[in-house]
Write an enzyme that holds these catalytic residues in place. Structure first.
Site, PDB file in Angstrom:
ATOM      1  N   CYS A   1       0.825  -1.224   0.000  1.00  0.00           N
ATOM      2  CA  CYS A   1       0.000   0.000   0.000  1.00  0.00           C
ATOM      3  C   CYS A   1       0.853   1.264   0.000  1.00  0.00           C
ATOM      4  CB  CYS A   1      -0.950  -0.010   1.181  1.00  0.00           C
ATOM      5  SG  CYS A   1      -2.037  -1.438   1.129  1.00  0.00           S
TER       6      CYS A   1
ATOM      7  N   HIS B   1      -8.779   4.381  -1.521  1.00  0.00           N
ATOM      8  CA  HIS B   1      -7.475   3.737  -1.396  1.00  0.00           C
ATOM      9  C   HIS B   1      -7.170   2.849  -2.605  1.00  0.00           C
ATOM     10  CE1 HIS B   1      -3.913   2.161   0.301  1.00  0.00           C
ATOM     11  NE2 HIS B   1      -4.403   1.155   0.981  1.00  0.00           N
TER      12      HIS B   1
END
Lengths: 134, 387, 137
Positions: free
Chosen positions: B84, B336
């Site tokens: 991430c 995200h």
């Protein structure tokens, strides 16, 4: 130098409910699951040892939305082993719907569970399990 | 090392998209190039953050095709994978390459189409960020990791779980509120604490509204030497410092409320900038889950350990508070798209420091920080910017 | 309306399902892109229009594939039953790669560069629309 305790060797022993790890001949620390060198001091002077398989739950969660290939609900937690390292495993013998913060601190005995694996895994997978002892 | 600045930023709408990763990134990239008063041919290298293009589209070599799409097929391009944190890792490397003098102008950023995978498949691929040999067999998920963090946090600091859950819900409410002011956010609606409590349980104690969404989207940044930057824009946003650190698999980290990789990464960034947490006016940090924001505010030094939850309650992290956290809406509301997230954070800090954020503007912000966390807390990147 | 669709690969596949092979053309410098590009790599313009290709061209390069991908193996291709893939130069100029039928994959030495080809639009597995392939005339 050759890898002393491979994932395959670790899994084979786990299938007999034996927890193998590495004990450092230089600093005395245990590295579990195994790595190439001691996690504390990076020494390669390591000995394969069998750990007691006893520990204490430090934290947990009940998985309700699982990855492909798993069926919820089930409990995942981390226990601190008597020898020091923390290890992740499935907490078994407890109804996931009744898992509360009281799980934290419970003494647990290590076991195992076989997952058939999926197209992404290199064959079957062996999970550590923790059974709370009353 | 030379002084380096961000001279232009671009970002697509975050949320569901039918465009490909290459198309998404090329849109963000052309916006960043135009904002920098440059043309594609001025770009000397491309550093592209992306995690799952192979699983999302059956596509690799994404960086090469992205460069071709914006008309610079014959430059060095690299895809960066840091789970991430991929976008931030790409930008930090771009910064280092420009600072070293190897390049004057670099395009960096990230793209992702996480929604293309669907929840079960995405949950499986995201779980690849855990140790596949020893952790994946337990069926651990990303929410599961942070759920364990929440339980450990409550136990360690003696906070009743109900109280912590309310404080976590306040993080979601705040970030959704901020997201309503971000025109490119995935979610632009207010939510209440009750909405969080009513949402489905994902991994106890984290409910759906404690979790950020899977998103599609891209963001891009043009990074230039200070010398070039001054000629290109009258609003350069300078890199003050950067840090990056990895960590061993989750159980080896033991007390996961401390996120040791972040402590080390942030220290590098603070030391390089010659700044301390008190000097930061605004921070975009990795609120992949509500507990993650609380823990991050402590790890970065904005609150003492065990105090982050109280800071939220007191409103200190709101826009206008002592240390505004995630004025963009964060991962929670802005969305995200994992490879793009770090770049979207830099986009926000650049816009905030330039004073271009409209209703979500933090007045007088001069120093901003980004924080991006990847995999099972084993990949962290921090950057500090100033004007 | 064709020209109202956004220039991206989703639209390209939508057109294929309507049995149309569409390229994008830069309104500024007339450069033609197949598969379509939203941005002109020659002049960096982003004002593009859709242009339909007639679907006629000739073989520019080819190979007979004996060890294929999962989907071609599922179709029944293997070492004893190879298939031809190649690059086709369209009459309008652009080149595109694709599967080529109507040629003898077992005798690649008989296949000639320059062979005239026409586009066809076979269906992918259920619900996934069509793709573009070529057939020797």
């Amino acid at each position: 130098m050759e890898y002393k305790l491979t994932a395959k060797m670790f899994a084979e022993a786990l299938k007999e409910n034996r927890l193998l790890g590495l004990k450092c001949n230089r600093c005395g620390a245990y590295t579990v699951p195994p790595k190439k060198v001691c996690l504390e001091c990076a020494s390669e002077d390591l000995e394969v040892v069998e750990l007691s398989g006893w520990g204490q739950i430090q934290t947990f969660t009940v998985i309700q939305v699982p990855p492909e290939g798993f069926e919820a609900p089930y409990i995942v937690g981390m226990a601190e082993l008597d020898e020091g390292p923390w290890l992740m495993g499935n907490i078994v013998g407890v109804d996931p719907d009744e898992a509360t913060m009281d799980l934290i601190g419970k003494r647990v005995k290590l076991g195992h569970k076989i997952h058939p694996g999926d197209k992404f895994s290199a064959g079957e997978m062996v999970a550590v399990t923790f059974s709370p002892q009353t | 090392m030379r002084e380096v600045a961000v001279v232009g930023v671009g970002m697509t709408q975050f949320g569901p998209s039918e465009k490909t990763n290459v198309e998404l990134f090329s849109e963000a990239a052309m916006d960043a190039i135009a904002e920098s008063n440059l043309e594609p041919k001025d770009v000397q290298a491309l550093f592209l953050g992306n995690v799952f293009c192979g699983f999302e589209e059956g596509q690799v070599t994404l960086s090469a095709f992205a460069a071709a799409d914006i008309g610079v097929p014959y430059i060095p391009t690299t895809r960066f994978e840091g789970a991430c944190a991929s976008g931030s890792v790409a930008i930090r490397d771009a910064y280092m390459w420009v600072a070293s003098g190897a390049y004057d102008i670099v395009l960096a950023g990230g793209t992702e189409k996480a929604l293309a995978m669907g929840t079960a498949y995405a949950t499986r691929t995201f779980a690849m960020g855990s140790d596949s040999r020893y952790e994946a067999p337990t069926g651990i998920t990303f929410p599961g990791i942070f759920a364990m963090m929440a339980h450990l946090y409550a136990k360690k600091y003696g906070i009743p779980l109900e109280q912590l859950k309310e404080q976590m819900a306040m993080v979601a409410v705040k970030n959704h509120h901020n997201g309503t002011f971000h025109p490119k956010a995935h979610f632009r609606k207010e939510i209440t604490i009750q909405d969080v409590y009513k949402s489905i349980m994902v991994a106890d104690p984290l409910q759906l509204y404690d979790c950020c969404p899977f998103s599609d989207g891209a963001a891009a940044i043009i990074i230039a030497s200070a010398e070039k930057a001054k000629k290109l824009t009258d609003k350069p946003v300078y890199f003050a410092g950067a840090g990056q650190c990895s960590a061993p698999p989750l159980p080896n980290q033991k007390d996961i409320t401390l996120v040791k990789a972040r402590q080390a990464s942030a220290k590098q960034a603070y030391d390089m900038a010659g700044l301390s947490p008190n000097d930061i006016d605004i921070c975009e940090l990795h609120d992949c889950f509500t507990i993650a924001e609380i823990v991050a505010t402590e790890n970065l030094g904005f609150f003492d350990h065990g105090e982050g939850c109280k800071g939220v309650e007191r409103g200190e992290t709101q826009i206008g508070g002592r240390i505004p956290i995630n004025p963009s809406g964060g991962l929670k509301a802005r969305g995200h798209p994992i490879g793009a997230t770090g770049a979207a954070q830099v986009y926000e800090i650049a816009k905030q420091l330039r004073g271009e954020c409209g209703e979500r503007q933090v007045e007088g912000a001069k120093t901003g920080m980004t924080d991006t966390l990847g995999a099972d807390l084993c990949m962290v990147c921090n950057m500090i910017f100033r004007i | 309306m064709a020209e109202e669709r956004e220039v991206n690969s989703a639209s390209f596949y939508q057109f294929l399902t309507e049995k149309k092979l569409m390229a994008s053309r830069c309104k500024k410098c007339q450069a033609l892109y197949l598969p379509p590009h939203p941005i002109c790599t020659k002049c960096h313009g982003s004002d593009m229009e859709w242009v339909e290709m007639k679907g006629n061209g000739k073989l520019a390069a080819f190979t007979a594939i004996a060890v294929g991908t999962t989907c071609t193996i599922e179709e029944g291709h293997d070492r004893n039953n190879p298939y031809v893939a190649g690059i086709v130069e369209l009459d309008e100029g652009p080149k595109i790669s694709g599967r080529i039928s109507g040629l003898d994959a077992r005798k690649p030495e008989t296949i000639k560069v320059g062979t005239p080809l026409t586009a066809e639009f076979p269906e992918q597995e259920e619900g996934k629309g069509c793709y573009v392939a070529f057939k020797a005339q």
